[in-house]
Motif scaffolding. Structure first.
Motif, short mmCIF file in Angstrom:
data_model
loop_
_atom_site.label_atom_id
_atom_site.label_comp_id
_atom_site.label_asym_id
_atom_site.label_seq_id
_atom_site.Cartn_x
_atom_site.Cartn_y
_atom_site.Cartn_z
N ASP A 261 60.41 50.33 58.89
CA ASP A 261 59.77 51.08 58.27
C ASP A 261 59.98 51.49 56.71
O ASP A 261 59.81 51.95 55.89
N GLU A 262 61.19 52.33 57.39
CA GLU A 262 62.14 53.04 56.67
C GLU A 262 62.90 51.87 55.06
O GLU A 262 62.88 52.21 54.39
N LEU A 263 64.08 51.23 56.32
CA LEU A 263 64.41 50.41 55.67
C LEU A 263 63.96 49.33 55.21
O LEU A 263 64.72 48.79 53.88
N ILE A 264 62.65 48.91 55.04
CA ILE A 264 62.12 47.80 54.52
C ILE A 264 60.73 47.45 54.37
O ILE A 264 60.52 47.71 53.19
N LYS A 265 59.89 48.26 54.77
CA LYS A 265 58.56 47.98 54.32
C LYS A 265 58.33 49.29 53.58
O LYS A 265 58.06 48.55 52.12
N GLU A 266 59.05 49.95 53.36
CA GLU A 266 59.22 50.73 52.06
C GLU A 266 60.24 50.92 50.75
O GLU A 266 59.44 51.25 50.00
N HIS A 267 60.55 49.68 50.99
CA HIS A 267 61.25 48.73 49.39
C HIS A 267 61.16 47.59 49.42
O HIS A 267 62.39 46.80 48.46
N MET A 268 60.11 46.96 49.67
CA MET A 268 60.08 45.71 50.06
C MET A 268 59.84 45.05 48.15
O MET A 268 60.89 44.53 48.11
N VAL A 269 59.34 45.72 46.98
CA VAL A 269 59.18 45.42 46.22
C VAL A 269 60.59 45.67 45.43
O VAL A 269 60.88 44.80 44.39
N SER A 270 60.80 47.13 46.01
CA SER A 270 62.62 47.42 44.96
C SER A 270 63.71 46.51 45.26
O SER A 270 64.65 46.23 44.57
N ILE A 271 63.10 45.85 46.54
CA ILE A 271 64.74 44.55 46.92
C ILE A 271 63.82 42.90 46.34
O ILE A 271 65.01 42.38 46.18
#
Length: 767
Positions: A261-271
């Motif tokens: 959640d914290e490393l992937i889901k919350e930043h999918m668009v940013s990545i």
């Protein structure tokens, strides 16, 4: 003797319930002292059999409540006065070691105590729904030791601190943490997780969420997308390994979800949108490993795969639109050159197939999205069906070099994939028929096996009705070969001759071939016309009731040509005689007809050629262009007395333009092939004509579909008929609802259908 009669029945008197209170107290004192000795590990001198018998006696005499109460008091006293103090004294020292030591000692003692009081467990505890002896010991340990405020808080903070230090790279005593977690799990009665969850797991997950929330911001600011994903992958591996090694296994899924959640889901668009490293950069530079890593991590979270697909699809559509668009004013742009156009699409499809296989694990969602995107942009250009057919035509023509049989077969398979994306499959069918006809009639096919393989692939995709005429064309070629063998046998056994002409005729079935023309055939040279007349008479004698129409625009000829140069340099050195140059010219039937006219006189105007040959203007211009282009020593005809259009740079011919044999023609080859001028694709007028023919064919197909449906259903509502008609035809072309409606009206006018008297939106089949 006495007169009393003895009773023969045996009576069992109840065991006396009452016990001397002092005796009860003595036994309780004895048992409590024994329990204390067990807790102090001084149990070597105890008789467990005697202790069990005393406990048994108390329970049997209904003293179980006193015994249970005594047990609870003794355990509580020991835990409060001794165990808790030992643990509190170790708060600033080896706390976990002490806690685990007293826990193990307490467990050992409770096992021994349980064995002594086993009868109480079976009788009193079960009858009164009390905690078992062992469970009572666990609950009291939890309440009096573990949940003692200073101990509880210190344990929680110490465990969390050890995990935090390990995340930062320090070494910690994993064994101590593992034993503590096992203790917390054991204190949850009946395999429940409540103690472990409240005392450790929930605070651990809260702390982990805060840790990874802060770390995600730092990693995003400092790293590119691929590096960030690698570090996320490392963190996930660490947490899984930690959970399996010294936490309870049930924590694994919970902690990995926090990290996801914290490393992937919350930043999918940013990545995905990272400049010069996001998904578009990976696609542009074929970063297969990075894409695979992104797919693997994003597939762990809800919405991850659709998020990648959204950006991949957007980029693919943009790339595809650029490939199929025709740049205005640039004749050789990728969108105008058929071979380049299709080859670019095939290369793009290969690239995304590679991504699908090596990066996205052949995920059906990616496969579906990529297919939809290709279908979208391929159909933006209405020339796609024509260009695909032209590409296959180039591939299958005789003389294509650089491909092995397996490579040709592989390219055909890829072409079929592009064919699936076409909405106007009927347009492709029309062009493919035209190109196949020319390959067969002009002997330009690489291999009949390849041709039949392609037809088989099309048949598998669209059914037998799609390829029936193509198969009929092959059948005609085979029959024509057989007919010519019979004709040659006939010539050998009869006195009829062809005047020295080697004639080869292909007899084509009108319905199968797209090459028939309604214009009158050109006027052949007399020798050619006489030779054809002989064949025609022979053929009609073999097949009565048939009619032969000559299609000269598809024929070709080998022509013996003699050139008489006027240059003195080419005269014989001794005799003064002119050196005659002889060649065999490979030309079309129209070109042969034109050249044979120059045996009559040396110069012909364009108007004369039109009248003498009866060749349509477009075909005549094309034939003359092939004969008049090139350097002075390479063209067969000289274009003399040019009109204004020619002088101004135009390539069209005026009516009074004149032509003569170019006696300066030279070639190192005896057999010279005159290449026909042919455009790579149709001109706009030709394309409009083809489209009109396709539209006319579609009307018939729509009507046939409507009649089939109505014949089966007898009565149908308007919208249902439209829907079923679209379903039947969508695999050949995208039918328009308005056109279907017009065809319905036409069928009503011709009494194939009628409107229902009770509802004008319902149609009835008219048998």
């Amino acid at each position: 003797m006495s007169g009393h009669k003895k009773d023969g029945k045996m009576r069992i008197r109840a065991f006396p319930v009452q016990m001397d209170p002092s005796y009860v107290e003595d036994i309780l004192k004895l048992l409590s002292n024994a329990i204390r000795e067990i807790q102090k590990k001084n149990n070597s001198g105890l008789s467990f059999e005697e202790l069990y018998r005393n406990a048994y006696t108390l329970v049997l005499h209904k003293q179980g409540k006193k015994l249970y109460g005594m047990l609870s008091d003794v355990i509580t006293s020991h835990l409060v006065t001794e165990v808790r103090i030992d643990v509190e004294n170790s708060l600033q020292g080896n706390f976990l070691d002490t806690l685990n030591l007293v826990w193990n000692e307490h467990q050992t003692a409770m096992v021994m105590i349980r064995d002594i009081l086993m009868y109480m467990d079976r009788v009193y505890v079960q009858g009164n729904e009390e905690l078992s002896v062992y469970d009572l010991g666990l609950v009291l340990y939890k309440d009096e030791v573990l949940h003692h405020a200073p101990v509880r808080e210190h344990l929680k903070s110490l465990l969390l601190d050890m995990v935090d230090r390990e995340r930062k790279g320090e070494l910690v005593d994993r064994g101590a943490v593992q034993n503590t977690c096992k203790m917390l799990m054991a204190l949850g009665l009946n395999s429940r997780r409540d103690v472990y969850e409240e005392d450790f797991e929930k605070p651990f997950l809260r702390m982990s969420r805060e840790f990874y929330k802060a770390e995600s911001q730092k990693l995003l600011a400092e790293n590119s997308a691929p590096v960030y994903l690698r570090k996320v992958e490392t963190r996930l591996t660490e947490e899984v390994e930690r959970a399996r090694h010294y936490l309870d296994p049930s924590t694994e899924t919970r902690i990995t979800k926090v990290v996801e959640d914290e490393l992937i889901k919350e930043h999918m668009v940013s990545i995905i949108e990272m400049e010069n490293s996001g998904v578009v950069h990976m696609l542009k530079n074929s970063r297969i490993t990075d894409l695979a890593c992104m797919y693997k991590l994003f597939s762990r979270v809800d919405g991850g795969i659709p998020c990648i697909i959204q950006y991949l699809s957007s980029y693919l559509k943009e790339t595809g639109r650029g490939m199929v668009s025709e740049e205005p004013g640039i004749e050789n742009s990728p969108g105008r050159n058929a071979v380049t156009y299709v080859q670019n699409l095939l290369d793009l499809r290969d690239q995304y197939n590679m991504f699908l296989d090596k990066s996205f694990s052949n995920d059906p969602l990616f496969k579906h999205a990529i297919g939809q995107d290709f279908e979208y942009f391929i159909n933006l250009n209405d020339k796609s069906p024509e260009y695909l057919s032209l590409f296959i035509d180039e591939l299958l023509k005789r003389g294509v070099k650089g491909y092995s049989e397996q490579e040709v077969e592989g390219i055909l398979d890829k072409c079929i994939i592009l064919f699936r994306y076409l909405q106007d499959k009927d347009v492709f069918e029309r062009y493919y028929k035209q190109h196949l006809a020319k390959r067969l009639l002009l002997n330009k096919t690489v291999s009949d096996d390849f041709e039949k393989s392609m037809i088989s692939k099309l048949k598998h995709e669209c059914g037998g009705h799609f390829t029936s005429k193509l198969e009929g064309m092959f059948k005609d070629i085979t029959l024509s070969t057989s007919t010519m063998e019979k004709f040659r046998d006939f010539l050998q056994t009869s006195s009829v001759g062809l005047g020295g002409i080697d004639l080869n005729v292909r007899v084509l079935t009108t319905g199968c071939w797209p090459t028939a023309t309604t214009t009158a055939p050109c006027i052949l040279p007399q020798s050619g016309a006489d030779a054809f007349a002989v064949f025609q008479k022979f053929y009609l004698s073999q097949y009565s009731g048939r009619q032969l129409t000559l299609q000269t625009h598809l024929g070709f000829a080998d022509l013996n040509a003699v050139f008489y140069p006027h240059s003195k340099r080419e005269e014989g050195p001794s005799s003064g005689q002119t050196v005659v140059k002889k060649h065999i010219l490979q030309v079309s039937t129209h070109q042969m007809t034109i050249l044979m006219l120059f045996n009559k006189r040396p110069v012909f105007s364009f108007q004369d050629l039109t009248q003498e040959t009866n060749i349509p203007r477009k075909e005549l211009v094309r034939a003359l262009q092939s004969l008049t282009v090139g350097r002075s020593s390479q063209k067969v005809l000289n274009w003399i007395n040019r009109g204004k259009e020619a002088l101004s740079g135009g390539r069209d011919f005026g009516a009074m333009d004149q032509f003569a044999i170019n006696d300066q023609f030279t070639s190192k080859l005896v057999r010279v092939k005159i290449q026909a001028v042919s455009a790579k694709g149709e001109t706009e007028p030709e394309r409009k004509e083809t489209r009109q023919k396709v539209d006319d064919d579609r009307k018939h197909e729509i009507e046939a579909a409507i009649v089939r449906i109505m014949k089966a259903r007898k009565r149908l509502q308007h919208n249902t008929l439209i829907t079923e008609c679209v379903d039947q035809l969508k695999n050949r072309f995208p039918p328009n609802a308005m056109i279907i409606k017009r065809r319905i009206e036409s069928l009503i006018e011709r009494d194939y259908l009628a409107r229902a008297p009770d509802d004008r939106k319902v149609y009835v089949y008219m048998p």
